[in-house]
Design an enzyme around this catalytic site. Sequence first.
Site, PDB file in Angstrom:
ATOM      1  N   CYS A 151     -25.200-137.047   7.050  1.00 44.09           N
ATOM      2  CA  CYS A 151     -25.712-136.225   5.810  1.00 44.09           C
ATOM      3  C   CYS A 151     -26.673-137.183   4.961  1.00 44.09           C
ATOM      4  CB  CYS A 151     -24.353-135.818   5.088  1.00 44.09           C
ATOM      5  SG  CYS A 151     -23.625-137.163   4.202  1.00 44.09           S
ATOM      6  N   CYS A 182     -25.139-140.277   3.294  1.00 46.66           N
ATOM      7  CA  CYS A 182     -25.214-141.328   4.166  1.00 46.66           C
ATOM      8  C   CYS A 182     -26.608-142.129   4.296  1.00 46.66           C
ATOM      9  CB  CYS A 182     -24.579-140.912   5.375  1.00 46.66           C
ATOM     10  SG  CYS A 182     -22.796-140.943   4.892  1.00 46.66           S
ATOM     11  N   GLU A 208     -19.672-142.763   8.157  1.00 42.89           N
ATOM     12  CA  GLU A 208     -20.784-143.907   8.159  1.00 42.89           C
ATOM     13  C   GLU A 208     -20.705-144.866   6.942  1.00 42.89           C
ATOM     14  OE1 GLU A 208     -20.962-140.601   8.470  1.00 42.89           O
ATOM     15  OE2 GLU A 208     -22.917-140.088   9.303  1.00 42.89           O
ATOM     16  N   CYS A 258     -17.757-140.233   3.864  1.00 50.79           N
ATOM     17  CA  CYS A 258     -18.066-139.990   5.213  1.00 50.79           C
ATOM     18  C   CYS A 258     -17.996-141.248   6.135  1.00 50.79           C
ATOM     19  CB  CYS A 258     -19.548-139.526   5.484  1.00 50.79           C
ATOM     20  SG  CYS A 258     -20.105-138.006   4.689  1.00 50.79           S
TER      21      CYS A 258
HETATM   22  N1  THU Z   1     -19.069-136.096   7.444  1.00 47.58           N
HETATM   23  C1  THU Z   1     -19.079-137.386   8.020  1.00 47.58           C
HETATM   24  O1  THU Z   1     -18.032-138.091   7.829  1.00 47.58           O
HETATM   25  N2  THU Z   1     -20.526-137.887   8.205  1.00 47.58           N
HETATM   26  C2  THU Z   1     -21.630-137.060   8.165  1.00 47.58           C
HETATM   27  O2  THU Z   1     -22.395-137.727   8.091  1.00 47.58           O
HETATM   28  C3  THU Z   1     -21.502-135.586   7.949  1.00 47.58           C
HETATM   29  C4  THU Z   1     -20.078-135.254   7.505  1.00 47.58           C
HETATM   30  C5  THU Z   1     -17.611-135.553   7.288  1.00 47.58           C
HETATM   31  C6  THU Z   1     -17.422-135.344   5.869  1.00 47.58           C
HETATM   32  C7  THU Z   1     -16.287-134.206   6.194  1.00 47.58           C
HETATM   33  O3  THU Z   1     -15.135-135.088   6.082  1.00 47.58           O
HETATM   34  C8  THU Z   1     -16.523-133.556   7.218  1.00 47.58           C
HETATM   35  O4  THU Z   1     -17.384-134.350   8.093  1.00 47.58           O
HETATM   36  C9  THU Z   1     -17.021-132.120   7.173  1.00 47.58           C
HETATM   37  O5  THU Z   1     -18.444-132.294   6.358  1.00 47.58           O
END
Ligand code: THU
Length: 138
Positions: free
Chosen positions: A89, A92, A58, A56
Amino acid sequence: MSEPDYTALIEAALTAHELAYAPYSQFQVGAAVLTASGRIFRGGNLENAAYPMTVCAERVALFSAYAAGERTIVALAVVTPTAAVASPCGACRQVIFELAPQSRIILLNRAGHQRLTTPHALLPDGFGPTQLDEARAT
Ligand code: THU
């Protein structure tokens, strides 16, 4: 207490959102962290054809700051491509709880809608280094 000016941090998160590598989900997330030394580190989500390898935004931003030797995160901005402002999420939240415990968190979407929060609000009663220290002390 009034909030500091996070304009540069938000700009960096928007750039990270543009640069995110998310060919599978098409859900580009951008994050940027401001450190106590005044530096800004950014990161977009980084996907992989082996989906679980994805990291992710973050965590990319936080790990980048830590990899550069930074240890005090003052603020974290996260941009999601959503209509309503979205929240990090669970994975994170755990990482933010440990790597940026005192930070201000600015969540926003591309329309510029913002919500301010904190690591503790995102992960109340979280598990962290304190528990490991307590166990070692017993
Ligand atoms: N994702 C993030 O980068 N940060 C979050 O807090 C939630 C999800 C990304 C992971 C994946 O590449 C995409 O968003 C869809 O879940």
